[in-house]
Design an enzyme around this catalytic site. Sequence first.
Site, PDB file in Angstrom:
ATOM      1  CB  CYS A  11      -1.091   0.110   1.100  1.00  0.00           C
ATOM      2  SG  CYS A  11      -2.404   1.089   0.891  1.00  0.00           S
TER       3      CYS A  11
ATOM      4  CG  HIS B 187      -3.709  -3.402   3.297  1.00  0.00           C
ATOM      5  ND1 HIS B 187      -2.639  -2.864   3.912  1.00  0.00           N
ATOM      6  CD2 HIS B 187      -4.422  -2.431   2.570  1.00  0.00           C
ATOM      7  CE1 HIS B 187      -2.566  -1.570   3.844  1.00  0.00           C
ATOM      8  NE2 HIS B 187      -3.752  -1.313   2.986  1.00  0.00           N
TER       9      HIS B 187
ATOM     10  CD  GLU C 298      -1.098  -5.160   5.410  1.00  0.00           C
ATOM     11  OE1 GLU C 298      -1.032  -4.163   5.590  1.00  0.00           O
ATOM     12  OE2 GLU C 298      -1.106  -5.940   4.548  1.00  0.00           O
TER      13      GLU C 298
END
Length: 254
Positions: free
Chosen positions: A103, A197, A199
């Site tokens: 990001c 994202h 994660e």
Amino acid sequence: MTEQFAPHSTEHAAHEGAPVLTVIQHEDAVPLDRLEPWLADVAVRIVRPDRGDALPSADELDGLIVLGGTNNAYDTEVAPWLAAEGDLMLAAIEHDVPVLGICLGAQVLAAAGGGQVSVDAPIGPERGVIELRLRPDAAEDPVLGGVVTALGRTVSAPSMHADAITALPEGAIWLASSNQYPFQAFRLGSALGVQFHPEAGPALMQRWAATHQDVDTDALAADLTAAEDALATLTREIAEGFVAQVLAVHDRVA
């Protein structure tokens, strides 16, 4: 839990001789989250420039992850370390160090490499579970190739951004797009930038969504539940592919 220790220290390595993966985290609310359990084969060093930690030099790095955050890529008056992070990522590429920018990290990489980022992009924010379309070159990518093998070229992914990469650096390989924004993933040498994202687990996505009045949190929760298996696989494949890169480079130069 991942070891968090002072910059430039490797005393808490996962095992003797393990490479050290440096993670630049910009704020408490944007952590490694569900990537963390997949990093057991490396030692993880968290660097917090927002707390005054100095960035390492590229020749100290075995691998580098640059996480997201609420600043924009050009916000150097508020967050002066962002320009230095861009320089560090470019230097890491020169040293053939594996880099993963997520990001904001991807946007900083794109800007540093000569691409462009649109702040508060006029198309509007992209928040929730999105559909990624992985381009043909992704199948040969050392990180995204595993995603293609496991999930195919149409993939669900978590997203939470308003700024967007609008032009890639010269020489970058375009790897993924979404319906709303074309540049969801790209490779620049040894660095992979992803706008989404990988994660972010469900609880973290919900916490982020709660800060944006334009997100239907109930609908988001339903989407996250429906896509959970695919989202977990996306995280695992990206983490395993990236760690394999770090280990291979470390073994080659050891």
